[in-house]
Design a protein around this motif. Structure first.
Motif, mmCIF file in Angstrom:
data_model
loop_
_atom_site.group_PDB
_atom_site.id
_atom_site.type_symbol
_atom_site.label_atom_id
_atom_site.label_comp_id
_atom_site.label_asym_id
_atom_site.label_seq_id
_atom_site.Cartn_x
_atom_site.Cartn_y
_atom_site.Cartn_z
ATOM 1 N N VAL A 2 128.703 113.602 89.331
ATOM 2 C CA VAL A 2 127.936 112.336 88.829
ATOM 3 C C VAL A 2 128.273 112.420 87.264
ATOM 4 C CG1 VAL A 2 125.835 111.320 88.015
ATOM 5 C CG2 VAL A 2 125.981 112.487 90.071
ATOM 6 N N ARG A 3 128.558 113.297 86.439
ATOM 7 C CA ARG A 3 128.971 113.602 85.181
ATOM 8 C C ARG A 3 130.248 112.645 84.960
ATOM 9 N NH1 ARG A 3 131.174 117.837 81.256
ATOM 10 N NH2 ARG A 3 130.804 116.981 79.575
ATOM 11 N N TYR A 4 131.310 113.345 85.937
ATOM 12 C CA TYR A 4 132.632 112.909 85.743
ATOM 13 C C TYR A 4 132.705 111.489 86.121
ATOM 14 C CZ TYR A 4 137.583 112.448 87.262
ATOM 15 O OH TYR A 4 138.903 112.047 87.229
ATOM 16 N N SER A 5 132.058 110.667 87.003
ATOM 17 C CA SER A 5 131.996 109.487 87.329
ATOM 18 C C SER A 5 131.544 108.667 86.407
ATOM 19 C CB SER A 5 131.181 109.148 88.561
ATOM 20 O OG SER A 5 131.862 109.837 89.630
ATOM 21 N N LEU A 6 130.510 108.998 85.583
ATOM 22 C CA LEU A 6 130.119 108.380 84.444
ATOM 23 C C LEU A 6 131.086 108.226 83.384
ATOM 24 C CD1 LEU A 6 126.269 109.579 84.360
ATOM 25 C CD2 LEU A 6 126.968 107.417 85.097
ATOM 26 N N LEU A 7 131.723 109.642 83.200
ATOM 27 C CA LEU A 7 132.592 109.420 81.994
ATOM 28 C C LEU A 7 133.747 108.565 82.370
ATOM 29 C CD1 LEU A 7 132.658 113.484 81.376
ATOM 30 C CD2 LEU A 7 131.915 111.462 79.869
ATOM 31 N N ARG A 8 133.968 108.591 83.578
ATOM 32 C CA ARG A 8 135.457 107.581 84.265
ATOM 33 C C ARG A 8 134.703 106.150 84.054
ATOM 34 N NH1 ARG A 8 139.346 108.467 88.415
ATOM 35 N NH2 ARG A 8 139.778 106.378 87.630
ATOM 36 N N PHE A 9 133.377 105.949 84.415
ATOM 37 C CA PHE A 9 133.229 104.500 83.997
ATOM 38 C C PHE A 9 132.969 104.160 82.645
ATOM 39 C CE2 PHE A 9 129.807 101.450 83.525
ATOM 40 C CZ PHE A 9 130.154 100.424 84.230
ATOM 41 N N ALA A 10 132.785 104.983 81.810
ATOM 42 C CA ALA A 10 132.533 104.853 80.512
ATOM 43 C C ALA A 10 133.910 104.392 79.780
ATOM 44 C CB ALA A 10 131.768 105.976 79.710
ATOM 45 N N ILE A 11 135.006 105.200 79.983
ATOM 46 C CA ILE A 11 136.323 105.061 79.714
ATOM 47 C C ILE A 11 136.676 103.698 80.136
ATOM 48 C CG2 ILE A 11 138.686 105.870 80.096
ATOM 49 C CD1 ILE A 11 137.509 108.554 79.923
ATOM 50 N N PHE A 12 136.619 103.433 81.353
ATOM 51 C CA PHE A 12 136.910 102.075 81.617
ATOM 52 C C PHE A 12 136.097 100.939 81.113
ATOM 53 C CE2 PHE A 12 135.755 98.311 84.480
ATOM 54 C CZ PHE A 12 137.210 97.937 84.999
ATOM 55 N N ALA A 13 134.916 101.036 80.795
ATOM 56 C CA ALA A 13 134.101 100.061 80.042
ATOM 57 C C ALA A 13 134.743 100.032 78.594
ATOM 58 C CB ALA A 13 132.538 100.292 80.124
ATOM 59 N N ILE A 14 134.988 101.034 77.981
ATOM 60 C CA ILE A 14 135.496 100.972 76.621
ATOM 61 C C ILE A 14 136.767 100.305 76.539
ATOM 62 C CG2 ILE A 14 136.615 102.433 74.872
ATOM 63 C CD1 ILE A 14 134.167 104.380 75.446
ATOM 64 N N VAL A 15 137.829 100.547 77.394
ATOM 65 C CA VAL A 15 139.130 99.904 77.508
ATOM 66 C C VAL A 15 138.993 98.346 77.756
ATOM 67 C CG1 VAL A 15 141.216 99.834 78.912
ATOM 68 C CG2 VAL A 15 140.273 101.848 78.321
ATOM 69 N N LEU A 16 138.033 98.004 78.787
ATOM 70 C CA LEU A 16 137.798 96.574 79.156
ATOM 71 C C LEU A 16 137.358 96.032 77.839
ATOM 72 C CD1 LEU A 16 137.112 94.921 81.884
ATOM 73 C CD2 LEU A 16 134.791 95.070 81.049
ATOM 74 N N ILE A 17 136.418 96.356 76.971
ATOM 75 C CA ILE A 17 135.909 95.755 76.043
ATOM 76 C C ILE A 17 136.838 95.658 74.852
ATOM 77 C CG2 ILE A 17 134.262 96.036 74.154
ATOM 78 C CD1 ILE A 17 132.285 97.194 75.963
ATOM 79 N N LEU A 18 137.694 96.718 74.872
ATOM 80 C CA LEU A 18 138.789 96.767 73.729
ATOM 81 C C LEU A 18 139.939 95.642 74.059
ATOM 82 C CD1 LEU A 18 139.418 100.518 72.814
ATOM 83 C CD2 LEU A 18 138.230 98.746 71.321
ATOM 84 N N LEU A 19 140.243 95.397 75.389
ATOM 85 C CA LEU A 19 141.285 94.274 75.829
ATOM 86 C C LEU A 19 140.667 93.311 75.796
ATOM 87 C CD1 LEU A 19 143.080 96.413 78.956
ATOM 88 C CD2 LEU A 19 143.885 95.875 76.310
ATOM 89 N N TRP A 20 139.288 92.666 75.970
ATOM 90 C CA TRP A 20 138.525 91.703 75.847
ATOM 91 C C TRP A 20 138.792 91.074 74.527
ATOM 92 C CZ3 TRP A 20 134.120 89.602 73.700
ATOM 93 C CH2 TRP A 20 133.987 88.334 74.096
ATOM 94 N N PHE A 21 138.405 92.210 73.650
ATOM 95 C CA PHE A 21 138.537 91.497 71.960
ATOM 96 C C PHE A 21 139.906 91.095 71.628
ATOM 97 C CE2 PHE A 21 134.531 94.075 71.123
ATOM 98 C CZ PHE A 21 133.628 92.878 70.953
ATOM 99 N N THR A 22 140.976 91.780 72.329
ATOM 100 C CA THR A 22 142.382 91.179 72.102
ATOM 101 C C THR A 22 142.732 89.877 72.728
ATOM 102 O OG1 THR A 22 143.554 92.324 74.034
ATOM 103 C CG2 THR A 22 143.166 93.663 72.028
ATOM 104 N N GLY A 23 141.647 89.405 73.526
ATOM 105 C CA GLY A 23 142.028 87.927 74.078
ATOM 106 C C GLY A 23 142.315 88.023 75.571
ATOM 107 N N LEU A 24 142.433 89.087 76.054
ATOM 108 C CA LEU A 24 142.777 89.118 77.680
ATOM 109 C C LEU A 24 141.633 88.884 78.438
ATOM 110 C CD1 LEU A 24 145.304 89.775 78.908
ATOM 111 C CD2 LEU A 24 144.636 92.079 79.386
#
Length: 77
Positions: A2-24
């Protein structure tokens, strides 16, 4: 696990937010976020993944030993 899955989801969310701020936006945002987070997870989450794999190996080995002990006991009868 569960911890590993939550960490993977957190990384995905962070990357998603960063790319969203770039205009993608749209499908390219989701696709690029998934690919980038998978690559980052392979590197950043190596230790938790190996720890989880060791736990699974230990459980499988314990069951194998237990099954062998039962087989040996049946053969003695």
């Amino acid at each position: 696990m569960v911890r590993y899955s939550l960490l993977r989801f957190a990384i995905f969310a962070i990357v998603l937010i960063l790319l969203w701020f770039t205009g993608l936006r749209g499908w390219p945002l989701l696709l690029l976020s998934a690919v980038a987070s998978a690559i980052i997870s392979l590197i950043a989450l190596q230790v938790p993944r190996e720890k989880f794999a060791r736990q699974i190996e230990d459980k499988v080995e314990a069951k194998r030993v237990k099954a062998e002990a039962h087989r040996t006991a049946e053969d003695d009868d």
